[in-house]
Structures are given as structure tokens and as C-alpha cells.
Design an enzyme around this catalytic site. Structure first.
Site, PDB file in Angstrom:
ATOM      1  CE  LYS A  51      -2.449  -0.621   3.733  1.00  0.00           C
ATOM      2  NZ  LYS A  51      -1.745  -1.782   4.351  1.00  0.00           N
ATOM      3  NE  ARG A 126      -5.543  -0.006  12.473  1.00  0.00           N
ATOM      4  CZ  ARG A 126      -4.405  -0.403  11.927  1.00  0.00           C
ATOM      5  NH1 ARG A 126      -4.244  -1.677  11.606  1.00  0.00           N
ATOM      6  NH2 ARG A 126      -3.420   0.437  11.725  1.00  0.00           N
ATOM      7  NE  ARG A 165       6.934  -1.752   6.004  1.00  0.00           N
ATOM      8  CZ  ARG A 165       5.707  -2.144   6.296  1.00  0.00           C
ATOM      9  NH1 ARG A 165       4.768  -2.157   5.359  1.00  0.00           N
ATOM     10  NH2 ARG A 165       5.410  -2.556   7.520  1.00  0.00           N
ATOM     11  NE  ARG A 198       6.362   2.690   9.593  1.00  0.00           N
ATOM     12  CZ  ARG A 198       5.621   2.608   8.494  1.00  0.00           C
ATOM     13  NH1 ARG A 198       5.357   1.417   7.968  1.00  0.00           N
ATOM     14  NH2 ARG A 198       5.154   3.687   7.909  1.00  0.00           N
ATOM     15  NE  ARG A 209       1.960  -4.725  12.246  1.00  0.00           N
ATOM     16  CZ  ARG A 209       2.629  -3.947  11.398  1.00  0.00           C
ATOM     17  NH1 ARG A 209       3.945  -4.110  11.252  1.00  0.00           N
ATOM     18  NH2 ARG A 209       2.001  -3.043  10.680  1.00  0.00           N
TER      19      ARG A 209
END
Length: 252
Positions: A51, A126, A165, A198, A209
Site C-alpha cells: 500500500k 480496521r 522495508r 520501523r 499482526r
């Protein structure tokens, strides 16, 4: 870009020192944006689905603002907006930031000039309760979500994506060490500022997650499917193929 102009413009908006090319480029961009239809888009997908990688092109080509809930929350707290103060009080007391606060922050963000053509909402809703609250807020303004893009990626492929990432904190631009590296290692292509990794972008955190994502988001997918707004995007394809699928969905 507009963000560059804002950084170099003095508070009096004296344009004499702004490079001519920037002014012309920004004027041309605004004229093009004025002819584009409004769109309100929700991006759904697990961590690492792409995304953040696709959002800059959507934002640029469709003249939309990118609303990532985490970034908006931090910005609202930092700016001391009414909802930001409520969120700060909740966080300092150890409580969760309630849905009505998040909806309020989204509503505040959509009033900004860069959101005049619509928005890309990333990271919200969510769950179905949040989706319904979002619909109610938009309905009060006489608008609705136009498209919900559901990024589908097998869980087995997400670990490599997430652990590699890299993110530019100020803009939200994301890169990947292997699949979409910056031109200079650990450096944002646009600003030259440092990129970060992160702390929750690791395999163990990702598994937890993903479990939460699937249990919460499956009903949201069904909710938007019943509305006829859902489009499934096969997001494990190469970047350009995914981009083509997204643009095709939004141009229908």
C-alpha cells in the site's frame, strides 16, 4: 511539488524568490487536478502488501491526499488540534484512542486544501464498526467511499517484504532494500533525508499482526463487498502490473 513550495515560501507568501520552474510546475499541476473527478479510496491489506509503495503514484496521478491514520494521529497530537488533544490525553492515561477521536482526526484532515479532490485512506477502517462510523461521517457531508482496494498477498511472501522495508518518516514514502531500493542507501530519493526501519518490522511481530489483521479485516472486506465498492488487487505481482490494476479499478 506543493510541499517543496511550502517549505521554501516565507510566511508572507512573497513569491519573488521562488524558482520560476517550481511556480509553473505547481500551477500546471493544479490546473490538471481541477479537471479530475473526486475520489475517496480506502486501501485494505496486510502489513507489507505494498500500500505504501503504490500510494505516492495514486496521490500524484489522481490528485488525492494520502491519509495514513498513524501519521495523522501523530500530526494532530503535535499540532494540538481538539481531537489531537483528546488523543494525547487518552494515550497519556494508557487508554486506547477511541474510534470517534480517529474519525474526528480524519474529518479534520479531509478539510485541508490538498484533499479537495478526495483522499486515499490507509490503515482505517480496521473493523466493521469503524467502517460504519466512517460511512456516517462521510454521509453527513453528502459523499461516500468510491472504491475499496483490497491488496491480496500470501502470508508466506510478506515476511521478506516487511523485514526489508525502509520508510521516510516525514512523507511516509516507503522503499525496500531488495524490491524498491532508494537511489542512495538509506536515503530518501526526494529530500535526501535519512530513511528508517520501523521497530515492529520484524518476523515475530509480523506473525502476530497478520493474525490480528485477518480476524478483524475479513468482516470489513465483506462489508464493502456488499456495498459493491470492493476491488481485489493481486498485490504479489510486479510493481507496474499492480499499478496498472489499481489505475484500471479507479478509472472505471
Amino acid at each position: 511539488t506543493c510541499s517543496v513550495l511550502l517549505r521554501i515560501m516565507p510566511s508572507t507568501l512573497d513569491l519573488t524568490d521562488v524558482p520560476y520552474g517550481l511556480l509553473v510546475g505547481e500551477l500546471q499541476r493544479r490546473l490538471e487536478c481541477a479537471t479530475k473527478p473526486e475520489r475517496r479510496v480506502v486501501l485494505l491489506g496486510p502489513p507489507g502488501c505494498g500500500k505504501g509503495t503504490q500510494s505516492p503514484a495514486l496521490k500524484r496521478d489522481f490528485c488525492l491526499c494520502h491519509l495514513a491514520t498513524g501519521d495523522m494521529l501523530r500530526a494532530a497530537v503535535g499540532a494540538g488540534t481538539p481531537n489531537g488533544l483528546r488523543a494525547k490525553a487518552a494515550m497519556e492515561s494508557g487508554a486506547l484512542v477511541t474510534d470517534d477521536i480517529v474519525i474526528g482526526i480524519i474529518e479534520e484532515a479531509t478539510k485541508k486544501p490538498e484533499c479537495r479532490n478526495g483522499f486515499i485512506l490507509d490503515g482505517f477502517p480496521r473493523n466493521v464498526t469503524q467502517a460504519q462510523a466512517l460511512d456516517q461521517m462521510l454521509a453527513s457531508k453528502g459523499v461516500a467511499i468510491d472504491k475499496v482496494l483490497n491488496f491480496e498477498v500470501p502470508d508466506s511472501l510478506l515476511v521478506e517484504r516487511v523485514t526489508g522495508r525502509l520508510v521516510h518518516p516525514a512523507s511516509g514514502r516507503s522503499y525496500h532494500e531488495k524490491f524498491a531500493p532508494p537511489k542512495v542507501s538509506m536515503t530518501d530519493d526526494v529530500t535526501g533525508e535519512p530513511l528508517i526501519r520501523r521497530k515492529d518490522d520484524n518476523a515475530d511481530t509480523l506473525k502476530a499482526r497478520l493474525s490480528t489483521f485477518h480476524s478483524q479485516t475479513a468482516p470489513v472486506i465483506d462489508y464493502y463487498k456488499k456495498q459493491g465498492a470492493l476491488v481485489n488487487i493481486k498485490a504479489d505481482n510486479p510493481f507496474d502490473k499492480v499499478k496498472t490494476a489499481i489505475f484500471g479499478a479507479l478509472n472505471k
